[in-house]
Design an enzyme around this catalytic site. Structure first.
Site, PDB file in Angstrom:
ATOM      1  N   SER A 191       0.868  -1.156  -0.019  1.00 16.19           N
ATOM      2  CA  SER A 191       0.094   0.053   0.026  1.00 16.19           C
ATOM      3  C   SER A 191       0.981   1.330   0.007  1.00 16.19           C
ATOM      4  CB  SER A 191      -0.876  -0.102   1.113  1.00 16.19           C
ATOM      5  OG  SER A 191      -1.834   0.854   1.028  1.00 16.19           O
ATOM      6  N   ASP A 406      -8.149  -6.161  -5.035  1.00 17.55           N
ATOM      7  CA  ASP A 406      -8.097  -4.850  -4.167  1.00 17.55           C
ATOM      8  C   ASP A 406      -9.270  -3.881  -4.357  1.00 17.55           C
ATOM      9  OD1 ASP A 406      -7.051  -2.772  -2.995  1.00 17.55           O
ATOM     10  OD2 ASP A 406      -5.011  -3.157  -3.291  1.00 17.55           O
ATOM     11  N   HIS A 446      -6.648  -5.974  -0.653  1.00 21.33           N
ATOM     12  CA  HIS A 446      -5.803  -4.990  -0.308  1.00 21.33           C
ATOM     13  C   HIS A 446      -4.735  -5.583   0.372  1.00 21.33           C
ATOM     14  CE1 HIS A 446      -3.927  -1.017  -0.876  1.00 21.33           C
ATOM     15  NE2 HIS A 446      -4.031  -0.813   0.721  1.00 21.33           N
TER      16      HIS A 446
END
Ligand code: CA
Length: 548
Positions: A191, A406, A446
């Site tokens: 991320s 995601d 994610h």
């Protein structure tokens, strides 16, 4: 077969071998105690140095907005905590975890969101595998950006400097503790951590021999503009224009009906979402008077279409790709971005980093304001340079991955970044393979979680992130990176593991080899998707006419 298995075990053992004869716990504890009288860190104010035995459930003194409060640790290590000045008006909190089973390797870990939070679970993982591991709060505490206000130095820390400074300090601490400098250095993050990894690859490649970058939030300002565009869209649709939860199964079923089979497998996973152009008009009710949970009004279908479309900025130019078409994406987009307030990261980035105006209306940002954020690019946070020649020249290896389900950061941005590098450097995939590889992980959310074989060794496993995943480098992206750097054996694919019921304690359900972009996974006709050998990596192609 037996020879292959013993070879794998031997390879894993070599990768994890301590670089020195393992000293006793007592000797190690004394070594940690002694560090207090000798440790010197440039610009650092040391807070504590403590021996932490394996099996400790460490209480983490973090900001209330940071998870998780405790972290189970798997090995003995010496824990150093300190504040590091990064300018005359900014600093970063950091920790170095120095394990007894040190392999001679160094690992810096990244952050997430707009924070502000040390990734203790990544540090526990790195230390468990014998890395001298560092983590920082990236220049400010907490999952918010209020401290960016009128302080470009805090923004610089967030964009790149905290990673660079804490990494350099961590390397020095490690060398002082063990009496030898590290042999190899690595970075791992997902991320914001993935963005930090690619920032290192773009501008600080000489600092790391290997970079593991997951689900990166690159094109940062455009990402936040895109995610921020959903809030007014959902609000303006009004109560009757937003599909209610009772329709979510219907939407997902229609999406799967249109797209699940494009990769050859009806497994609820879209291995290559770029093949899927979901058309929600198929769900439109025959008349507005006959709306039921199994169909959508025209207005609701229009919103679904818009939430799954690219984002266009000034002059109709696409600034960010569409969300991943994946089961659950409409529900999660409405839940994550359709609240009373604007998405926090968008709100804080525009208020405190771009405009320095806490009263800015961030719900109704205009394409001109999106363009301003992109052009101003506070701290260089966009991280959108396609020139990785410094990484290539430094012989740094970059392993990049992104989940195709995601719900926060679309995997299409990773495809776009890879293509940008290819175009910028004028290199074909076969030429990029020498130093940069991207893997799409079908079904992964994610950074972690999701349906199917999504466990790839980028995290510890278990509900508390307290257990080791497979340490076979074929099934572990961190150790695949180590093997690439140290043995020159680059990963052709990344094998993901699915556990029964999604529970790592319930045994392995099946595995799959995730292909390297730009190829994609395709199941052989009549193949069983649970059979890894039934999948091929094939060139991307447009779907057959009439399929969608
Ligand atoms: Ca499928």
């Amino acid at each position: 077969m037996a020879r292959i298995i013993s070879g794998l075990i031997a390879c894993t053992a070599t990768l994890l071998l301590p670089s020195h004869a393992l000293i006793t716990q007592d000797q190690f504890e004394k070594m940690c105690d002694d560090l207090a009288s000798s440790l010197n860190v440039e610009n650092g104010a040391i807070s504590s140095i403590d021996f932490v035995p394996a099996g400790t459930n460490l209480t983490i003194p973090v900001d209330p907005s940071c998870p998780p409060g405790t972290q189970f640790v798997l090995v003995d290590f010496c824990r150093v905590t300190l504040d590091l000045a990064t300018s005359d008006r900014s600093s970063t909190y950091m920790e170095a975890w120095l394990p007894r089973n040190w392999t001679g390797r160094f690992l810096a870990t990244g952050n997430s969101g707009i924070g502000g939070c040390v990734h203790y679970w990544d540090m526990a993982y790195g230390a468990a595998l014998g890395f001298a591991t560092t983590g920082s709060n990236n220049g400010h505490w907490g999952m918010n950006g209020t401290t960016f206000l009128k302080n470009d130095d805090v923004i610089e820390d967030f964009a790149w400097r905290a990673v660079v400074s804490s990494g350099e300090a961590g390397k020095s601490i490690s060398a002082q503790f063990y009496g030898n400098p590290h042999d190899r250095s690595y970075f791992m993050g997902c991320s914001t951590g993935g963005r930090q990894g690619l920032k290192m690859a773009q501008e600080f490649a000489e600092l790391y021999d290997g970079i593991l970058a997951g689900s990166p939030v690159v094109a940062f300002a455009h990402l936040l503009s895109a995610l921020g565009s959903f809030n007014p869209l959902i609000k303006e649709a009004g109560p009757d224009g937003v599909p209610p939860p009772s329709t979510y199964d219907t939407i997902d079923n229609a999406l799967l009906k249109q797209c699940d089979g494009l990769d050859g497998a009806h497994d609820n996973i879209l291995d290559d979402p770029s093949l899927c152009h979901f058309n929600p008009n198929s769900l439109t009710c025959p008349s507005e008077a006959a709306i039921t949970p199994t169909c959508l009004s025209k207005k609701q279908a229009r919103l679904v279409h818009d939430l799954l479309s690219p984002i266009y900025g000034k002059d109709g130019v696409e600034i960010f790709p569409r969300m991943n078409p994946a089961p659950g994406i409409v529900a999660s987009t409405i839940a994550n971005f359709g609240g009373e307030s604007q998405f926090l990261y968008t709100d804080h980035w525009f208020k405190f980093a771009v405009y320095n105006d806490p009263d800015l209306d961030t719900v109704h940002l205009t394409p001109e304001q999106w363009a301003h954020a992109w052009e101003k690019d506070p701290g260089g946070c966009n991280t959108w340079s396609g020139d990785l020649s410094a990484a290539r020249d430094a012989n740094t290896k970059i392993l990049h991955y992104h989940g195709t389900a995601d719900p926060l950061v679309t995997s299409f941005i990773s495809n776009d970044y890879y293509d940008l590098v290819s175009e910028t450097m004028g290199l074909l995939p076969a030429e990029l393979d020498g130093f940069y590889r991207l893997f799409r992980v079908g079904g992964m959310g994610h950074c972690l979680g999701g349906a199917g074989p999504v466990h790839i060794g980028n995290y510890l496993i278990g509900a508390g992130l307290d257990r080791l995943p497979s340490l076979d480098p074929d099934e572990n992206v961190l150790l695949a990176l180590v093997r690439w750097v140290e043995d020159g054996a680059a990963p052709e694919t990344i094998t993901g593991t699915a556990y029964n019921g999604g529970d790592p304690g319930a045994g392995v359900e099946y595995k799959k080899r995730h292909c390297r972009y730009p190829t994609r996974n395709q199941l052989a006709k009549s193949g069983d998707f649970r059979d890894p050998d039934a999948w091929d990596c094939i060139e991307r192609r447009t779907p057959r006419a009439g399929v969608i």
